[in-house]
Write a protein that holds these residues in place. Structure first.
Motif, PDB file in Angstrom:
ATOM      1  N   ALA B 570      -3.393 -25.187 -57.216  1.00 11.45           N
ATOM      2  CA  ALA B 570      -4.539 -25.315 -57.222  1.00 11.45           C
ATOM      3  C   ALA B 570      -5.569 -24.987 -58.513  1.00 11.45           C
ATOM      4  N   GLU B 571      -4.931 -24.188 -59.329  1.00  8.34           N
ATOM      5  CA  GLU B 571      -5.537 -23.650 -60.518  1.00  8.34           C
ATOM      6  C   GLU B 571      -5.348 -25.106 -61.604  1.00  8.34           C
ATOM      7  N   ALA B 572      -4.308 -25.882 -61.443  1.00 12.78           N
ATOM      8  CA  ALA B 572      -4.072 -26.864 -62.415  1.00 12.78           C
ATOM      9  C   ALA B 572      -5.297 -28.043 -61.867  1.00 12.78           C
ATOM     10  N   ARG B 573      -5.354 -28.007 -60.629  1.00 13.79           N
ATOM     11  CA  ARG B 573      -6.339 -29.132 -60.028  1.00 13.79           C
ATOM     12  C   ARG B 573      -7.755 -28.806 -60.422  1.00 13.79           C
ATOM     13  N   ASP B 574      -8.063 -27.414 -60.478  1.00  7.89           N
ATOM     14  CA  ASP B 574      -9.227 -26.946 -60.948  1.00  7.89           C
ATOM     15  C   ASP B 574      -9.353 -27.328 -62.300  1.00  7.89           C
ATOM     16  N   ILE B 575      -8.581 -26.985 -63.219  1.00 10.58           N
ATOM     17  CA  ILE B 575      -8.839 -27.350 -64.811  1.00 10.58           C
ATOM     18  C   ILE B 575      -8.933 -29.001 -64.723  1.00 10.58           C
ATOM     19  N   ALA B 576      -8.321 -29.678 -64.008  1.00 10.11           N
ATOM     20  CA  ALA B 576      -8.318 -31.250 -64.098  1.00 10.11           C
ATOM     21  C   ALA B 576      -9.597 -31.761 -63.829  1.00 10.11           C
ATOM     22  N   GLU B 577     -10.301 -30.883 -62.552  1.00  5.30           N
ATOM     23  CA  GLU B 577     -11.505 -31.222 -62.238  1.00  5.30           C
ATOM     24  C   GLU B 577     -12.580 -30.940 -63.309  1.00  5.30           C
ATOM     25  N   ALA B 595       0.167 -30.788 -60.953  1.00  2.42           N
ATOM     26  CA  ALA B 595      -0.004 -30.321 -59.785  1.00  2.42           C
ATOM     27  C   ALA B 595       0.537 -31.292 -58.502  1.00  2.42           C
ATOM     28  N   ASP B 596       0.224 -32.427 -58.691  1.00  3.88           N
ATOM     29  CA  ASP B 596       0.584 -33.559 -57.560  1.00  3.88           C
ATOM     30  C   ASP B 596       2.300 -33.541 -57.557  1.00  3.88           C
ATOM     31  N   ILE B 597       2.703 -33.777 -58.673  1.00  6.03           N
ATOM     32  CA  ILE B 597       4.470 -33.749 -58.535  1.00  6.03           C
ATOM     33  C   ILE B 597       5.022 -32.806 -57.698  1.00  6.03           C
ATOM     34  N   ALA B 598       4.633 -31.593 -57.617  1.00  2.00           N
ATOM     35  CA  ALA B 598       5.255 -30.688 -56.821  1.00  2.00           C
ATOM     36  C   ALA B 598       5.031 -31.283 -55.205  1.00  2.00           C
ATOM     37  N   ASP B 599       3.746 -31.628 -54.951  1.00  2.00           N
ATOM     38  CA  ASP B 599       3.661 -32.057 -53.394  1.00  2.00           C
ATOM     39  C   ASP B 599       4.350 -33.155 -53.161  1.00  2.00           C
ATOM     40  N   PHE B 600       4.394 -34.143 -54.291  1.00  2.00           N
ATOM     41  CA  PHE B 600       5.318 -35.339 -54.221  1.00  2.00           C
ATOM     42  C   PHE B 600       6.743 -34.931 -53.853  1.00  2.00           C
ATOM     43  N   PHE B 601       7.615 -33.700 -54.379  1.00  2.00           N
ATOM     44  CA  PHE B 601       8.799 -33.501 -54.275  1.00  2.00           C
ATOM     45  C   PHE B 601       8.934 -33.179 -52.707  1.00  2.00           C
ATOM     46  N   ALA B 602       7.995 -32.189 -52.557  1.00  2.00           N
ATOM     47  CA  ALA B 602       7.908 -31.433 -51.127  1.00  2.00           C
ATOM     48  C   ALA B 602       7.855 -32.675 -49.971  1.00  2.00           C
TER      49      ALA B 602
END
Lengths: 315, 796
Positions: B570-577, B595-602
Motif C-alpha cells: 500500500a505504501e509503494a502504491r501510495d508513493i507511485a500515486e 507492489a504489483d509483482i507481489a500480487d502477481f505471484f500470489a
C-alpha cells in the motif's frame, strides 16, 4: 504445330519457357517481355502490380528476371542464386478453371500428375511494401515448391475488384526437376542435339552454368563486397526524391519505377550489411510509402477512364 | 423420413482449417434446422481438402403446421398501436379477431404457419449457411469480385451437391447452382460422379479415389506410415499432428518410405526431425536402439503409376536440399565460438526500455552468480539426480551431478556466470535464425562441440525450462541458477517499466515466467521472494532511472528492503500515486510495479494451486496471513491445512472457531487486538491483520495471561485456559520449525475444550468481569488459530 513438336521442354530450359509461352498464349494471355529494371520478384512488374488495380480484364504472361542480392552464393550453392527467373501469369478476373489450366501447363512441360505428387499447400502472400495481400497456395511437386499461386485481394491498399489470379513458376527449380539434375548450373539451357543450330554452337549444348556461373561469381562479389555503399545510399535518396517529383507531376508509372529502384537499392544495402536492425524498418517504411503512393496516384489518375467503362465501379 | 446430403466443393482448403470448418458446418446446419422447426436425426460431417460434406439422417419431408395466437391492444386503442401490432405479426387489420379478456374486448392475431416442405427449408438454409460461414481467412474470386459484395469462401467455391432422399434440393448461391453430381479425385477420376442419395455418397466417392471420411484417412496414414517403417525394420516416431495435417492434404493418402543420405545424421536429430516435419510434413523413424534413422515417410495423394518410386526420389531430393542447408548452418555456426556469437547480441533490442539482449545477458550473469553466492542455489541440488531434457547426449556424457557435487560455491558461481553469459548466444546463429524453436538446444550442442564444461552446456540447453505446465523443471544447480536468473530479470524488468500483463494481454509471457519461477523454487530453494525481486531490480533500475540520479539511490534501497506485506504494498502504491507526472514517470512505474509483482505471484500461485486441486478457501486462509514470501513454507502450510481440514478434528475445530468468531463479532469484541491503537501517530496504512503488530499483540497477550482472574473459573473455562497454555507454545514451536502438521495437531488439542466450553460456560455472564474475561479467552483462542491460518476464510 511443327515448331512446337520440335521443342523438348524436358531437356531444354528455353524450350520449357517457350512451351509455357505457347500454352498461355493459346489461353488468351498477352506474352509480355521482362521489365527492364532490377527487381526482387515478378510481382513488382507493373503488368502485375498496376494492372491488378482497376476493373478492366487483364491476362498476361511473361518471364521476369529476379535479383535477390542476399541469396548470392558465389556460384557455389547448387540451388541458390542472386539472379534467377520467374514465369509470371496474371489472369484478371481469375477464371473458374485456373487450377486446371495451371495443371495442364505442368503436363505440357513434362510433369505427369499420375507419376508425381502435385499438391496445393496453404501459403498466403502478403507484401507490406506494396500494401498487398492474397490467399493461395504453394504448389508442391513431390514435396518441392514449384509455384506460388495467389488470388490477389488487395493491392496498393485497395481492394482488388475484380480479383486477379497470379501464378509464379520458379523456372530453374522446375527445370532441375524435369531435367533430373541436382545442380542448377548443370541444366541444359538448350537441347544439345539441336541440329538446326547454327554457327559456333552447332552440335553442342549450352548449360545454365555456361550462361550464368561467371555472372553469379562476379555479381555475388559485387553485391556483398564491392558495391559502393555511399553511392547506394545516394541512389536510394535520389530514387526517393525522383519518385516524389513524379507523383507531384502526376506520372505515377514513372513514380512506380522509382519505387522499384529504391526497393532494389535497399536490398543491395542489406546485402552489404550496412543497414542496422533499427534502420531497416525505417527504410522499408520509406519504400512502402513510395510504392503505395504510386499505386494510389495511378488509381486516382485512371479512375475517370475506369468509371467511364464501368459506371458502377468505385475504388 | 429422408436422409439429407450436402457437399460444398471448393479449391484446396488449408489443412489446419478443416476441423474448425466441420464444426462450423454442423453448427450452422443445426441453427437453420432449429429455426425452421425441422427435427434432425444423427448428423455426420466430413472433410477433404476439396470438400465439406454433411449427412443428416431422418429428416421429415415437411415441418408441422403451427397455429400461434398473439394478444394485441384492446379494441378501441389508438390506430397506431393496432397497426403496429398488425405489422409485427404480419396480418392485416381485417384478420384480427375480437375476444373477451376479463370483460374487456381485445384484439387477437391468429397466425397460421402451414407446414413447409423440408426441401424448401433446405433450399433457403444452404445459401444462408454459406453466407454466414466463418473461416479464419476468406477471399473473393472470379468475375463476380468486380463488386466487394460477392460471396466469400476460404478458396473459390466450385460446386454444391444437395440431395434430400433421392431428390435434388435446388438452390443457388454466388452463381453456383446445386446439382446431383460431384467430382472425384483430381487426377484419378475425370468427369462428374452422379450421386443418387446420401446412402451411396461415400461409396461413389471411394470408387472415384476419394476417401471422404477424414478419420478413415487418418487411420490409413497412421497405420500405413507405421507399417512402412516396420517393413524397413524401423519404428515410426508417432506424430498425431502430422497424421491430421497429412489427412487434410490428401483425398487418397498413400504413405511412402524413403531414405536420405546417412551422412546427414551428423546433424542433431532434433534439427532433422524439425526440418522434416515443419518444412516437408514427413514422419521420421528410429532404429532398434531408438536413434534417429536415415529414413522418412511422406504421404502421397496418388497411387503412382510407378509404385511411387519417382515421388520418393523427388521427396528425397527436397529433403536432401533442406538437410544440406541445415548441415551448412550447423557447420558454419561452429566456426565461431559462442562467446563471439554473444557479442552480436548487443545489436538486438530486448525491449526499448530494458536495453539490448546483451544488456539482459549481463544482468542475468550477475544475478545467476548472486543466486549461488548467497546460498540460494546450492552446489548439490535437493534431488540427487538432475532431471535433464530428452536429449540422450546429456545422459551419455553424465557426470553433471557428480562434478557439481565436487564443485564448491566459488566454482559453481563461475560456471553459472559463464553459462548465463552464453545462454542467449545461439539466438544469432544461422540455425536458430532458421528454426527459432531450437533456441537453447543449439546453444547446448555448440557448447559441447566447443568443449565447454558439461554443466554449462546443459544449462544453456535447458535454461528456458520449464516452458509450461508439465514441462520438466531443471534441478541441476548451474541450470537452476541461469534459468531462475533469466526469468526473474524478465519478470522484474517488465513490471518495473510498466509492462505488466493486463487482462488477457500478456505479450511477454510473464504469467508463464512467474509459474516457471514458482516451479523452480518449489523444487526446494529457500529464498525470500521479495529479496529476489529486490536484487533483480538493482541493475534494471540503474538503466531505468539513469535519467534521474537523485531518485536512483533511493529506489535501489527501497527495492532491496521491500517486503511483501499489504502495508508495504500500500505504501509503494501510495508513493507511485504521488509521483505522477512526466519527470517522475519512470519512478512511478517502479513503485507500482514493485507492489504489483507481489500480487502477481500470489495470484498465479493461487490459480496454480486451485488447478492442482487445492480448495480455494484454504489457499485464501493461508494467503490472508500475509507477510509470507517464502514459497516453500507457504505451500507447506497450505498442504498441512488441506490435510487437517480433511480430518474430523479439523471440521470440529472450524465449527468451534466459527462459533467463537460469531460471538466476538456479535459482541463487537476486539479483545487485545482492539487495544492496539491504530490512530494518530501510527502509520495510517497499518491494517488490523498487520504482521508488524504480531509482536506487540503477543506481548500484550503474555501480560494479560499473567494477570490472575478475579474469580474462580468454571471447570470447562479452566480447561480451555490450560489447553491454550499448552497448545500455544507447541504450535509456535512447530511453526518455527516449519512443521505445520504438528502445529495443526496442537490446534486439534483445543477441539474438546472449546466444545466443552460452549457446552458448559455462559459467556454473557451478568458479571462484567466474567463476561470480559471469557470474551478475551475466545479472542485468545481465535488468535491461536490465526497463527496457523485465517479460519474465517474457510468455508463450511
Amino acid at each position: 504445330m511443327m515448331a512446337e513438336t520440335a521443342r523438348n521442354p524436358q531437356t531444354s530450359f528455353q524450350d520449357m519457357i517457350l512451351t509455357l509461352h505457347d500454352f498461355w498464349s493459346r489461353n488468351g494471355c498477352l506474352i509480355l517481355q521482362p521489365y527492364d529494371m532490377r527487381m526482387g520478384a515478378g510481382t513488382f512488374h507493373p503488368a502485375t502490380t498496376l494492372r491488378a488495380l482497376g476493373p478492366e480484364p487483364w491476362n498476361a504472361a511473361f518471364v521476369q528476371p529476379c535479383r535477390r542480392p542476399t541469396d548470392g552464393r558465389y556460384g557455389e550453392n547448387p540451388n541458390r542464386l542472386q539472379h534467377y527467373y520467374q514465369y509470371q501469369v496474371i489472369l484478371k478476373p481469375s477464371p473458374p478453371n485456373i487450377q486446371e489450366l495451371y495443371l495442364e501447363s505442368l503436363k505440357l512441360i513434362g510433369i505427369d500428375p499420375l507419376a508425381h505428387d502435385i499438391r496445393f499447400v496453404e501459403d498466403d502472400w502478403e507484401s507490406p511494401t506494396l500494401g498487398a495481400w492474397g490467399l493461395g497456395w504453394e504448389v508442391w511437386c513431390d514435396g518441392m515448391e514449384v509455384t506460388q499461386f495467389t488470388y490477389f485481394q488487395q493491392m496498393g491498399g485497395f481492394d482488388c475488384k475484380p480479383v486477379a489470379g497470379e501464378l509464379t513458376y520458379g523456372l530453374e527449380r522446375l527445370a532441375m526437376y524435369i531435367q533430373g539434375v541436382d545442380n542448377v548450373y548443370d541444366l541444359n539451357f538448350n537441347t544439345p542435339s539441336s541440329s538446326e543450330a547454327v554457327g559456333q554452337q552447332a552440335g553442342r549444348g549450352v548449360s545454365y552454368g555456361d550462361v550464368f556461373l561467371e555472372n553469379e561469381k562476379q555479381m555475388s562479389k559485387w553485391n556483398f563486397e564491392v558495391a559502393d555503399t555511399a553511392a547506394l545510399f545516394d541512389l536510394f535518396e535520389k530514387a526517393e526524391s525522383e519518385c516524389k517529383l513524379s507523383l507531384e507531376n502526376n506520372v505515377p508509372i514513372a513514380a512506380y519505377e522509382q519505387a522499384i529502384e529504391a526497393s532494389h537499392v535497399f536490398n543491395l544495402l542489406q546485402a552489404r550489411g550496412v543497414i542496422s536492425v533499427q534502420e531497416r524498418a525505417s527504410y522499408m517504411g520509406r519504400v512502402r510509402d513510395l510504392a503505395r503512393g504510386s499505386c494510389e496516384k495511378y488509381a486516382e489518375k485512371l479512375m475517370p477512364e475506369w468509371q467511364a467503362k464501368y459506371p458502377e465501379w468505385s475504388l | 423420413m429422408s436422409d439429407f446430403l450436402l457437399e460444398l466443393r471448393c479449391e484446396e482448403i488449408p489443412a489446419r482449417m478443416q476441423a474448425g470448418a466441420r464444426a462450423e458446418l454442423q453448427k450452422l446446419f443445426a441453427r437453420e434446422m432449429d429455426a425452421a422447426g425441422v427435427s434432425v436425426g444423427e448428423v455426420q460431417v466430413w472433410s477433404t481438402p476439396r470438400r465439406l460434406a454433411l449427412i443428416a439422417k431422418d429428416l421429415p419431408l415437411a415441418t408441422e403446421a403451427v397455429r400461434e395466437e398473439a394478444k394485441g391492444p384492446p379494441v378501441g386503442a389508438p390506430d397506431a398501436a393496432v397497426d403496429g401490432f398488425c405489422n409485427k405479426n404480419g396480418v392485416t387489420r381485417d384478420q384480427l379477431e375480437e375476444r373477451d379478456v376479463k370483460g374487456r374486448a381485445t384484439w387477437f392475431a391468429v397466425i397460421e404457419k402451414p407446414g413447409r416442405a423440408t426441401s424448401e427449408v433446405l433450399a433457403a438454409a444452404i445459401p444462408a449457411i454459406i453466407r454466414d460461414f466463418s473461416w479464419p481467412k476468406s477471399m473473393r474470386w472470379g468475375a463476380a469480385s468486380l463488386s466487394t459484395e460477392s460471396i466469400k469462401w476460404v478458396r473459390p467455391l466450385s460446386g454444391i451437391v444437395a440431395l434430400l432422399g433421392d431428390e435434388l434440393v435446388a438452390c443457388e448461391v454466388g452463381g453456383i447452382a446445386s446439382g446431383p453430381a460431384t467430382r472425384g479425385h483430381r487426377f484419378h477420376a475425370s468427369g462428374e460422379i452422379a450421386i443418387a442419395n446420401a446412402g451411396d455418397y461415400a461409396a461413389k466417392l471411394h470408387a472415384a479415389h476419394v476417401i471422404v471420411d477424414h478419420e478413415e484417412r487418418q487411420d490409413i496414414i497412421r497405420e500405413g506410415a507405421a507399417k512402412a517403417a516396420a517393413d524397413a525394420g524401423l519404428t515410426l516416431v508417432a506424430d498425431e499432428g502430422l497424421v491430421i495435417e497429412n489427412a487434410g492434404l490428401t483425398e487418397w493418402p498413400v504413405p511412402l518410405l524413403g531414405r536420405f543420405d546417412e551422412g546427414f545424421l551428423d546433424v542433431p536429430p532434433e534439427v532433422i526431425q524439425l526440418t522434416a516435419r515443419v518444412n516437408q510434413k514427413y514422419f521420421v523413424c528410429e532404429d532398434a536402439q531408438g536413434k534417429l534413422a536415415n529414413a522418412f515417410v511422406c504421404t502421397a495423394n496418388i497411387v503412382a503409376s510407378d509404385g511411387g518410386a519417382a515421388i520418393v526420389d523427388g521427396n528425397r531430393k527436397v529433403l536432401a536440399a533442406r538437410l544440406s542447408d541445415a548441415r551448412f548452418f550447423w557447420e558454419l555456426d561452429q566456426k565461431t565460438p559462442l562467446a563471439v556469437h554473444a557479442e552480436k547480441l548487443a545489436r538486438i533490442t530486448f525491449h526499448e526500455k530494458l536495453g539490448t539482449v546483451a544488456d539482459k545477458v549481463e544482468r542475468v550473469a550477475k544475478l545467476a552468480r548472486w543466486l549461488v553466492e548467497s546460498d540460494i542455489v546450492k552446489p548439490t541440488s535437493v534431488r540427487p539426480e538432475p532431471v535433464e531434457g530428452p536429449s540422450s547426449l546429456s545422459e551419455d556424457k553424465g557426470g553433471a551431478s557428480t562434478s557439481s557435487a565436487r564443485a564448491d560455491i566459488a566454482e559453481l558461481a563461475d560456471l553459472a556466470e559463464q553459462a548465463a553469459r552464453l545462454c542467449k548466444a545461439d539466438l544469432v546463429t544461422e540455425m536458430v535464425g532458421e528454426f527459432p524453436e531450437l533456441q537453447g538446444l543449439m546453444g547446448g550442442y555448440y557448447a559441447e562441440k566447443e568443449g565447454l564444461p558439461q554443466e554449462v552446456a546443459d544449462a544453456i540447453r535447458h535454461h528456458y525450462k520449464p516452458v509450461g505446465q508439465g514441462d520438466e523443471v531443471p534441478t541441476a544447480p548451474v541450470t537452476v541458477a541461469v534459468s531462475l536468473a533469466d526469468k526473474l530479470d524478465t519478470l522484474v524488468g517488465f513490471f518495473i517499466v510498466g509492462e505488466a500483463p493486463t487482462g488477457s494481454k500478456d505479450p511477454y509471457a510473464l504469467r508463464r515466467a512467474v509459474l516457471a519461477v514458482i516451479a523452480i523454487i518449489r523444487t526446494g530453494l529457500r529464498a525470500n521472494l521479495a529479496n529476489l525481486v529486490g536484487v533483480a531490480a538493482q541493475p534494471i533500475l540503474d538503466k531505468w532511472l539513469a535519467g534521474s540520479p537523485e531518485h536512483l539511490a533511493h529506489a535501489k534501497i527501497y527495492a532491496r528492503d521491500f517486503e511483501w506485506s499489504p502495508k508495504k504494498q500500500a505504501e509503494a502504491r501510495d508513493i507511485a500515486e504521488h509521483t505522477r507526472g512526466a519527470v517522475a514517470f519512470p519512478r512511478q512505474m517502479f513503485f507500482a510495479g514493485l507492489a504489483d509483482i507481489a500480487d502477481f505471484f500470489a495470484d498465479r500461485l493461487k490459480v496454480q494451486q486451485r488447478e492442482a486441486g487445492v480448495r480455494h478457501d484454504l489457499i485464501d486462509a493461508v494467503f490472508a496471513l500475509g507477510g509470507e514470501d517464502d514459497l516453500v513454507r507457504l505451500l507447506a502450510r497450505v498442504h498441512a491445512l488441506q490435510s487437517f481440514m480433511a480430518t474430523e478434528d479439523g471440521t470440529n475445530l472450524l465449527a468451534g472457531y466459527k462459533r467463537a468468531a460469531n460471538i466476538l463479532k456479535k459482541e463487537d469484541w476486539h479483545g487485545i487486538e482492539g487495544e492496539i491503537a491504530h490512530t494518530g501517530e501510527e502509520d495510517p496504512l497499518a491494517l488490523v491483520d498487520d504482521p508488524d503488530m504480531k509482536a506487540v499483540i503477543a506481548a500484550k497477550m503474555t501480560e494479560r495471561h499473567a494477570a490472575e482472574l478475579s474469580y474462580t473459573p468454571e471447570k470447562a473455562e479452566k480447561a480451555l485456559i490450560d489447553a491454550l497454555d499448552a497448545a500455544e507454545p507447541k504450535a509456535a514451536a512447530a511453526i518455527e520449525a516449519e512443521d505445520f502438521g504438528a502445529a495443526m495437531a496442537a490446534l486439534a488439542s483445543l477441539r474438546a475444550p472449546i466444545d466443552a466450553f460452549f457446552e458448559e460456560v455462559t459467556v454473557n455472564d451478568t458479571s462484567a468481569a466474567k463476561r470480559s474475561s471469557r470474551l478475551d479467552l475466545l479472542a485468545r483462542f481465535r488468535v491461536a488459530v490465526h497463527n496457523v491460518a485465517d479460519f474465517s476464510r474457510i468455508e463450511g
